[in-house]
Design a protein around this motif. Structure first.
Motif, PDB file in Angstrom:
ATOM      1  N   HIS A 129      96.582  34.916  46.376  1.00  0.00           N
ATOM      2  CA  HIS A 129      97.374  35.411  45.460  1.00  0.00           C
ATOM      3  C   HIS A 129      96.329  36.149  44.404  1.00  0.00           C
ATOM      4  O   HIS A 129      95.294  36.021  43.859  1.00  0.00           O
ATOM      5  CB  HIS A 129      97.749  34.269  44.366  1.00  0.00           C
ATOM      6  N   SER A 142      95.649  38.642  41.310  1.00  0.00           N
ATOM      7  CA  SER A 142      96.524  38.739  39.941  1.00  0.00           C
ATOM      8  C   SER A 142      95.327  39.540  39.141  1.00  0.00           C
ATOM      9  O   SER A 142      94.213  39.575  39.337  1.00  0.00           O
ATOM     10  CB  SER A 142      96.716  37.496  39.230  1.00  0.00           C
ATOM     11  N   HIS A 195      95.488  42.194  35.306  1.00  0.00           N
ATOM     12  CA  HIS A 195      96.320  42.422  33.923  1.00  0.00           C
ATOM     13  C   HIS A 195      95.928  44.001  33.721  1.00  0.00           C
ATOM     14  O   HIS A 195      94.748  44.733  33.823  1.00  0.00           O
ATOM     15  CB  HIS A 195      95.461  41.700  32.673  1.00  0.00           C
ATOM     16  N   SER A 227     104.937  41.901  47.484  1.00  0.00           N
ATOM     17  CA  SER A 227     104.533  43.081  46.445  1.00  0.00           C
ATOM     18  C   SER A 227     105.837  43.785  45.835  1.00  0.00           C
ATOM     19  O   SER A 227     105.763  44.718  46.146  1.00  0.00           O
ATOM     20  CB  SER A 227     103.640  43.872  47.189  1.00  0.00           C
ATOM     21  N   GLU A 266     100.886  41.463  33.320  1.00  0.00           N
ATOM     22  CA  GLU A 266     100.236  40.629  34.230  1.00  0.00           C
ATOM     23  C   GLU A 266     100.925  40.927  35.522  1.00  0.00           C
ATOM     24  O   GLU A 266     102.151  41.027  35.728  1.00  0.00           O
ATOM     25  CB  GLU A 266     100.568  38.855  33.756  1.00  0.00           C
ATOM     26  N   GLN A 267      99.886  41.208  36.505  1.00  0.00           N
ATOM     27  CA  GLN A 267     100.494  41.303  37.717  1.00  0.00           C
ATOM     28  C   GLN A 267     100.129  40.414  38.879  1.00  0.00           C
ATOM     29  O   GLN A 267      99.017  39.680  38.898  1.00  0.00           O
ATOM     30  CB  GLN A 267      99.636  42.940  38.289  1.00  0.00           C
ATOM     31  N   SER A 268     100.938  40.142  39.669  1.00  0.00           N
ATOM     32  CA  SER A 268     100.727  39.246  40.969  1.00  0.00           C
ATOM     33  C   SER A 268     101.216  39.871  42.146  1.00  0.00           C
ATOM     34  O   SER A 268     102.204  40.352  42.355  1.00  0.00           O
ATOM     35  CB  SER A 268     101.611  37.704  40.679  1.00  0.00           C
ATOM     36  N   TYR A 327     101.110  38.953  46.546  1.00  0.00           N
ATOM     37  CA  TYR A 327     100.625  37.836  47.604  1.00  0.00           C
ATOM     38  C   TYR A 327     100.641  38.240  48.698  1.00  0.00           C
ATOM     39  O   TYR A 327     101.213  39.175  49.312  1.00  0.00           O
ATOM     40  CB  TYR A 327     101.956  36.975  47.388  1.00  0.00           C
ATOM     41  N   ASP A 338      90.718  40.995  37.296  1.00  0.00           N
ATOM     42  CA  ASP A 338      91.175  40.796  38.520  1.00  0.00           C
ATOM     43  C   ASP A 338      90.728  39.366  39.137  1.00  0.00           C
ATOM     44  O   ASP A 338      89.426  39.267  39.061  1.00  0.00           O
ATOM     45  CB  ASP A 338      91.123  41.953  39.331  1.00  0.00           C
ATOM     46  N   GLU A 353      93.153  34.119  44.361  1.00  0.00           N
ATOM     47  CA  GLU A 353      93.261  32.580  44.437  1.00  0.00           C
ATOM     48  C   GLU A 353      93.628  32.301  45.784  1.00  0.00           C
ATOM     49  O   GLU A 353      94.674  32.844  46.131  1.00  0.00           O
ATOM     50  CB  GLU A 353      93.943  31.990  43.348  1.00  0.00           C
TER      51      GLU A 353
END
Lengths: 323, 508
Positions: free
Chosen positions: B46, B48, B50, B79, B105-107, B109, B269, B272
């Motif tokens: 993951h 992530s 900002h 994405s 906030e950006q996520s 995977y 950045d 996880e």
């Protein structure tokens, strides 16, 4: 190996060995019809001057059954046989008649209808290999020589000779008993007596697999019996190889009181019980012959060789040593 | 001549069958047990970060490529709104997400499923000898001092590395070590230090960043493992304990100490990892894997057929095995049967009726059928009409049995409807001819022989492993053929002949 009886040193031939090493090698498939079809083999024998029971007629299809009366009109007794039968199956022996009623040699009374039904079944393939449509032979009923009267119960005793490339190697006489229903079939309780190829005298006898000396029904000794016309029989058997070309052949003969030895049938897959009847394995004799060049040999030479093969059989040698 | 021919042919068939079988079992990994399951690890990275103001953003994530000891079953990317490229450079695979306008906030995977495959080796090329690093004083002297000490106490690269790691991790470190260690606190930094020191001894070393596997780990740690090249192979050490060998619960994610993510246009950045363990049928995995290896075998196997055809073939491939058993029972033991391959057909029929029900049903119908045939004999019917009548009676009997057993709540009778009744009729006809010609004993012997053979074949066919193996590896039929050919050359005694000719046996 010691857990199992030793069948190797007496040279006993098993089914697998017979099929794989002898029938497959010496009996080409294309020659099988010569012996499986009794019409062809009868024809072949007659052409070559070998004695067979006289053919009265053939029922080829259902329609022919009406010809039956005409065929047997002047005959007091006769035999019905499936052309493609095996192991004595489907054979009906008629020993006498009065009008529409016939008497089989085992004493059963059958009507003409019952005979017709039997013929219908035969034509439909009940007794032939694989249920193929079949035909019915009507032929001379052998008046068997009275020399066997005291050692047979009802039916016809027959003599089986195993012929390897024209050399008679082993023989036995099959005697009908009460429990074999007059059929000379060892499997069904008949007596089998081994015959010495050299002398034509029975040496040993069994019922099923157990040794015995007297006929179970008549009580007469079956060992030490001299078979009449023995040399003629050996010659007929040897010549059967020439007319069929089958290298491993069983020849079944009967002894007629008036006509002498007659060929009953030939068998391209002869059974193995003959070894039990002789208390001797086939393999020592066959191995002896396989090592020789037999092609082009005359019939008397082949017969002499058959006697020699018996002489060399280790069991025979042991037996002679004891004597 | 014939004998040699048979042996050569059998040997060829045996070789061909075995090699194809071994290729499929070993290389493609098709399992011998159909129910076998493989442990599959699904890892999720993951990413992530900002982004404060609207603008472009780019994120690089290093992703596995030929991880040694594992095989990738599948991978996918999540994405939303980002353009994705997968960059396969020599330095290792990277996923590159890019977007022109984004904020907040950006996520992102990346999900990967792998399973263990010990045959997989890493594909990293053999490294060159590193140059001695140019460190400032006093670090340079400390390094040289330490390596020369360690060298004195070791014999080769392996022992050198262990000794070095032991000193580096010493709780009461010597002077040189405490100096060098002062700046290296995290395991990653310690590993980098080890690489530098090994380079000081001109030993090629590399860091492998590994994800810790475990049952449902919400957050899995990334741990460094030290890989040292001994001239032939990579050998692995746990940089913190100095333990030799690659730990079984680690997945080698990426080679090198470079950070796993690199984000431009964002802040905070982080990446996880979470891990989920699951079990999947080995068959499926093996097929996927075979396809990924570019093998054409999965396409040409029975498994590629439509399901309905597959289930038919599942039975058909068992027939040669049944036939081989018949050969053994007849030619080696000498059991008599009605018809040659009748037992095989009956065994197949048992599959539908269950053994006990089928056996009872079969015996019942044959007994009644024989009785009826005997009765029809009195009517003097011709052979074919008589056969047809027996057939009809058999059908009527079967119907009655089915209805009766259903009424009684036993359902074995119902599946009997597919029973090959022609076989039953023929069996009745054959048995009754034997009965008439050779007597009841022979008929019953043959009937029992047939049933026993059929039961044996049924039991063998019922072994799940045999069924699975013959279906997945139909090349084993070549082995059965080879065995049958060899059996065809057996001219020794049948077991029953020892009894038949017992009276003739030589005394032992």
């Amino acid at each position: 190996m010691s857990l199992l009886p030793d069948l190797k040193s007496p040279g006993v031939m098993g089914i697998n060995s017979r099929n794989g090493n002898y029938i497959m090698r010496y009996n080409p498939r294309r020659l099988f019809p010569l012996v499986d079809d009794k019409l062809i083999s009868k024809d072949l024998a007659v052409q070559n001057g070998l004695p067979v029971p006289e053919l009265y007629g053939v029922i080829r299809m259902l329609h022919d059954i009406r010809k039956f009366d005409q065929i047997v009109e002047s005959k007091e007794d006769f035999v019905l046989k499936p052309v493609h039968g095996s192991g004595g199956n489907g054979i009906m022996v008629i020993g006498g008649r009065s009008r529409d009623r016939y008497r089989t040699t085992t004493g059963k009374i059958v009507t003409r209808d019952e005979i017709a039904h039997h013929m219908e079944n035969t034509l439909g393939g009940q007794f032939s290999l694989g249920g193929q449509p079949d035909q019915v032979l009507v032929e001379y009923r052998v008046k068997f020589d009275p020399v066997f009267d005291h050692v047979s119960y009802l039916g016809v005793p027959d003599i089986r000779i195993i012929v390897f490339k024209g050399v008679p190697v082993m023989a036995m006489i099959r005697l009908p008993t009460r429990s074999s229903d007059g059929k000379a079939n060892l499997h069904m309780g008949g007596v089998g007596a081994g015959i010495d190829i050299r002398t034509g005298i029975t040496t040993n006898a069994v019922v099923g697999t157990s040794p015995m000396h007297e006929h179970p029904d008549t009580g007469s000794p079956v060992v030490g019996l001299k078979i009449p016309h023995w040399d003629d029989m050996l010659e007929i058997a040897s010549r059967c190889y020439e007319i069929t070309g089958l290298g491993y052949l069983g020849v079944d003969l009967v002894l007629d009181a008036a006509l002498g030895p007659l060929i009953l049938e030939m068998n391209a897959r002869p059974g193995l019980n003959i070894q039990i009847a002789n208390a001797a394995g086939l393999l020592p004799r066959l191995h002896f012959l396989e090592a020789l060049e037999l092609d082009g040999m005359s019939v008397p030479d082949r017969i002499a060789l058959g006697k020699e093969a018996t002489n060399r059989d280790p069991r025979e040698i042991a037996r002679m040593a004891v004597a | 001549m014939n004998r040699r021919h048979t042996f050569v042919l059998a040997a060829c068939l045996f070789l061909a069958g075995t090699s194809l079988f071994l290729y499929k079992a070993r290389t493609l990994g098709l399992p011998l047990d159909g129910a076998q399951e493989t442990e599959v690890w699904t890892m999720e990275a993951h990413v992530s970060f900002h982004r404060d103001s609207v603008g472009a953003a780019k994120a690089h994530l290093r992703i596995p490529e030929n991880p040694f000891g594992y095989r990738i079953a599948n991978e996918n990317f999540v994405s939303r709104g980002y353009g994705l490229t997968v960059d396969e450079r020599t330095t290792g695979r990277q996923a590159l997400w890019a977007v022109r306008k984004v904020a907040g906030e950006q996520s992102l995977y990346y999900r990967l499923s792998v399973y263990a495959d010990p045959t997989r080796k890493g594909s990293l090329p053999k490294p060159t000898f590193p140059k001695v690093p140019e460190l400032e004083e006093p670090y340079y002297s400390a390094m040289m001092d330490l390596t020369s000490h360690v060298r004195e106490q070791s014999a080769d690269i392996l022992t050198f590395t262990s000794a070095l790691l032991r000193r580096l991790n010493d709780p009461t470190p010597e002077e040189n070590v405490s100096l060098l260690r002062a700046e290296a606190r995290t395991p990653m930094q310690r590993s980098k230090l080890a690489v530098t020191l090994l380079a000081g001894a001109r030993i090629p070393a590399e860091i492998v960043q590994c994800v810790q596997l475990g049952e449902d780990r919400r957050t899995a740690e990334v741990l460094p493992i030290l890989a040292v090249h001994n001239g032939d192979d990579w050998i692995y050490f746990d940089p913190q304990t100095g333990e030799l060998g690659f730990p079984p619960n680690l997945f080698p994610w990426a080679w090198g100490s470079k950070p796993l993510i690199d984000v431009s246009g964002g802040r905070g950045d982080m990446v996880e990892f979470s891990v989920v363990r699951s079990l999947q049928p080995t068959m499926e995995i093996a097929q996927e894997r075979a396809a990924s290896l570019g093998s054409k075998i999965p396409e040409f196997s029975l498994l590629a057929l439509p399901l309905r055809t597959q289930s038919v073939y599942g039975v058909i491939v068992m027939i040669p095995l049944g036939a081989l058993l018949v050969v053994l029972l007849r030619n080696f033991i000498g059991i008599r049967t009605v018809g040659t391959f009748m037992p095989v057909l009956i065994a197949i029929a048992f599959r539908e009726t269950q053994l006990l029900g089928g056996l009872m049903f079969f015996t019942l119908i044959i007994m009644v059928g024989l009785g009826i045939r005997a009765y029809l004999e009195h009517l003097r019917l011709l052979l074919v009409p008589r056969l047809a009548s027996v057939l009809t009676v058999v059908v009527i009997l079967m119907t009655l049995v089915s209805i009766a057993s259903h009424r009684m709540g036993v359902d074995t009778g119902l599946s009997v409807a597919l029973f090959p009744m022609v076989i039953l009729t023929m069996m009745i006809e054959r048995m009754s001819v034997t009965w008439e010609e050779l007597g009841a004993r022979d008929a019953i012997t043959e009937g029992m022989g047939t049933m026993m053979t059929a039961v044996l074949i049924y039991l063998v066919m019922g072994v799940a492993v045999i069924r699975h193996v013959l279906f997945v590896f139909p090349e084993l039929l070549l082995l059965i053929l080879a065995a049958t050919l060899l059996a065809g050359r057996y001219t020794g005694f049948r077991l029953t002949e020892y009894r038949r000719f017992k009276a003739m046996a030589a005394e032992q």
